[in-house]
Design a protein around this motif. Structure first.
Motif, PDB file in Angstrom:
ATOM      1  N   ASN A  56      30.499  58.226   9.153  1.00 23.14           N
ATOM      2  CA  ASN A  56      29.513  58.511  10.197  1.00 23.14           C
ATOM      3  C   ASN A  56      29.730  57.728  11.479  1.00 23.14           C
ATOM      4  O   ASN A  56      28.806  57.562  12.274  1.00 23.14           O
ATOM      5  CB  ASN A  56      28.079  58.393   9.686  1.00 23.14           C
ATOM      6  N   ASP A  57      30.957  57.304  11.687  1.00 24.32           N
ATOM      7  CA  ASP A  57      31.347  56.899  13.029  1.00 24.32           C
ATOM      8  C   ASP A  57      32.871  56.956  13.129  1.00 24.32           C
ATOM      9  O   ASP A  57      33.556  57.276  12.158  1.00 24.32           O
ATOM     10  CB  ASP A  57      30.768  55.535  13.429  1.00 24.32           C
ATOM     11  N   LYS A  58      33.365  56.655  14.329  1.00 21.84           N
ATOM     12  CA  LYS A  58      34.800  56.785  14.561  1.00 21.84           C
ATOM     13  C   LYS A  58      35.606  55.853  13.664  1.00 21.84           C
ATOM     14  O   LYS A  58      36.605  56.268  13.075  1.00 21.84           O
ATOM     15  CB  LYS A  58      35.096  56.479  16.032  1.00 21.84           C
ATOM     16  N   SER A  61      25.157  49.575  20.461  1.00 23.04           N
ATOM     17  CA  SER A  61      26.593  49.288  20.391  1.00 23.04           C
ATOM     18  C   SER A  61      27.226  50.111  19.266  1.00 23.04           C
ATOM     19  O   SER A  61      26.535  50.813  18.524  1.00 23.04           O
ATOM     20  CB  SER A  61      26.814  47.805  20.108  1.00 23.04           C
ATOM     21  N   LYS A  62      28.546  49.990  19.131  1.00 27.56           N
ATOM     22  CA  LYS A  62      29.230  50.689  18.035  1.00 27.56           C
ATOM     23  C   LYS A  62      28.593  50.378  16.691  1.00 27.56           C
ATOM     24  O   LYS A  62      28.431  51.249  15.843  1.00 27.56           O
ATOM     25  CB  LYS A  62      30.706  50.284  17.996  1.00 27.56           C
ATOM     26  N   ASN A  63      28.240  49.100  16.504  1.00 24.78           N
ATOM     27  CA  ASN A  63      27.658  48.699  15.223  1.00 24.78           C
ATOM     28  C   ASN A  63      26.296  49.335  14.973  1.00 24.78           C
ATOM     29  O   ASN A  63      25.874  49.482  13.831  1.00 24.78           O
ATOM     30  CB  ASN A  63      27.511  47.182  15.162  1.00 24.78           C
ATOM     31  N   ASP A  64      25.603  49.670  16.053  1.00 24.82           N
ATOM     32  CA  ASP A  64      24.254  50.241  15.914  1.00 24.82           C
ATOM     33  C   ASP A  64      24.261  51.761  15.984  1.00 24.82           C
ATOM     34  O   ASP A  64      23.202  52.383  15.988  1.00 24.82           O
ATOM     35  CB  ASP A  64      23.346  49.708  17.037  1.00 24.82           C
ATOM     36  N   THR A  65      25.446  52.351  16.109  1.00 18.74           N
ATOM     37  CA  THR A  65      25.534  53.799  16.326  1.00 18.74           C
ATOM     38  C   THR A  65      26.163  54.513  15.134  1.00 18.74           C
ATOM     39  O   THR A  65      27.279  54.189  14.735  1.00 18.74           O
ATOM     40  CB  THR A  65      26.358  54.100  17.597  1.00 18.74           C
ATOM     41  N   SER A  66      25.439  55.461  14.589  1.00 16.78           N
ATOM     42  CA  SER A  66      26.000  56.378  13.600  1.00 16.78           C
ATOM     43  C   SER A  66      25.877  57.770  14.179  1.00 16.78           C
ATOM     44  O   SER A  66      24.987  58.029  14.983  1.00 16.78           O
ATOM     45  CB  SER A  66      25.216  56.341  12.292  1.00 16.78           C
TER      46      SER A  66
HETATM   47 NA    NA Z   1      29.043  52.636  14.351  1.00 14.73          NA
END
Ligand code: NA
Ligand code: NA
Ligand code: NA
Lengths: 186, 204
Positions: free
Chosen positions: A53-55, B64-69
């Protein structure tokens, strides 16, 4: 393989665009009926399939496993697409004929994409040919009253929209891995 | 009075890896008012507060990337608070994959090429740095537009996935303004890039 994947991702791109148009068409005439108040009525029947669910996660998945995810998702929509297609004909919605023909178009793309990927995964080996079974257990009837039918139809479309986006995203990652030598594409 | 109702105005992701939401405060009722953003992810009861109010400026929350799904709905609400009470915005449901709007293309260059009898303009550019087009995580298509100095109309050319575009028959001695924008396969057009100018030599 680059060529086959290029053609495959053109189909998946089209499938996702169609499913997006369909959800918009539904909502234009009937803004999400109570869908806001209702908890999302259920989880999508494909939600048990573990997908990145992410890159960062997606780029760690091997070619074979990405192909397997794509084929599992495609297979999971064969039956629900039949249900959508049958229900569309009598859908209590002013755009039912346009919705109905878009669903048919989606079915055709889905079918030829699946056929193409059967060939492609055959070239990639056994891990790419493995698929997970994700049966749709929601029944063939969408309900009796108009609101229930529209809600269920809309919900299925929102699941299809998400899954077709996954399919398209994974195929485009595969395509770029395959055409690494033609950087103008990616 | 308690604070006026805040409005979530938009949420955007430039690259399918991070995203930002912005809101507009309601009236403050003349009292010091604070705003907080809360979110809940699909199929989870846990409510989180915005991880970063600073990075994207005033009245915003950066994930941020860590907070984004992706492929997961975020149910987002902004709460305004003063000493007399709290007011909630209408909640917004978003899936990051449906709010992608890239930054404009970069390094836009225009040159006059004259390896035939007639010169032509060669426009080239790079994808926005943040967008990872190399891995296929995001796929961009482009549009080029040019405008001859002292004219009002832009001429728009679709360029597909190419990062170069030739424009034939430029006006002899004309000065052109050129801009490029990009769109993800499923998403929103970027802003136009800053203008690049080129002067066509007199060739008659
Ligand atoms: Na992420
Ligand atoms: Na902020
Ligand atoms: Na690209």
């Amino acid at each position: 393989i680059g060529d086959l994947l290029d053609r495959a991702s053109q189909r998946s791109d089209k499938m996702h665009s169609l499913s997006t148009q369909l959800t918009q068409e539904m909502d234009t005439h009937f803004p999400p009926y109570g869908r806001m108040q209702m908890q999302r009525p259920a989880e999508c029947h494909t939600s048990t399939l573990q997908t990145p669910n992410d890159k960062e996660q997606a780029l760690q998945v091997s070619n074979s496993d990405l192909m397997s995810l794509v084929r599992s998702l495609l297979q999971a929509w064969v039956d629900p697409l039949v249900i959508l297609s049958n229900s569309a004909i009598t859908l209590p919605h002013p755009a039912k004929s346009s919705i109905s023909s878009k669903i048919q178009e989606l079915q055709e793309h889905s079918k030829s994409l699946a056929d193409g990927l059967d060939i492609l995964s055959g070239k990639m080996g056994p891990a790419a040919q493995a698929t997970s079974s994700l049966p749709y257990t929601g029944g063939t009837d969408l309900g009796q009253d108009r609101v229930t039918i529209l809600n269920k139809f809309g919900f299925l479309l929102s699941c299809l929209r998400r899954d077709s986006h996954k399919i398209d995203s994974f195929l485009k990652v595969l395509r770029c891995r395959a055409v690494k030598l033609q950087p103008e594409l990616c | 009075a308690p604070p006026g109702k805040p409005t979530l105005t938009s949420c955007r992701s430039p690259e399918k890896e991070t995203f930002t939401c912005w809101w507009e405060p309601g009236s403050d009722g003349g009292l010091p008012t604070t705003h907080a953003l809360y979110y809940r992810k699909e199929n989870s009861e846990t409510v989180y507060e915005c991880p970063d109010y600073k990075t994207a400026g005033e009245n915003s929350c950066f994930f941020s990337k860590n907070d984004t799904s992706i492929w997961v709905n975020y149910n987002i609400t902004v709460v305004a608070t003063n000493v007399l009470g709290r007011t909630f915005s209408d909640p917004v449901d978003i899936d990051v994959v449906y709010i992608v709007m890239p930054n404009p293309p970069e390094e836009v260059r225009v040159s006059v090429t004259q390896n035939t009898d007639w010169p032509f303009l060669r426009v080239s550019w790079e994808p926005p740095k943040k967008a990872d087009t190399r891995s296929g995580w995001i796929t961009l298509i482009y549009e080029v537009r040019i405008q001859l100095e002292n004219e009002d109309e832009w001429e728009v050319h679709p360029a597909g996935q190419q990062k170069v575009f030739n424009i034939f028959s430029p006006r002899s001695g004309g000065t052109y303004q050129v801009q490029v924008r990009c769109k993800p396969d499923h998403g929103f057009w970027s802003e136009w890039s800053p203008s690049t100018y080129v002067k066509v030599p007199e060739y008659f």
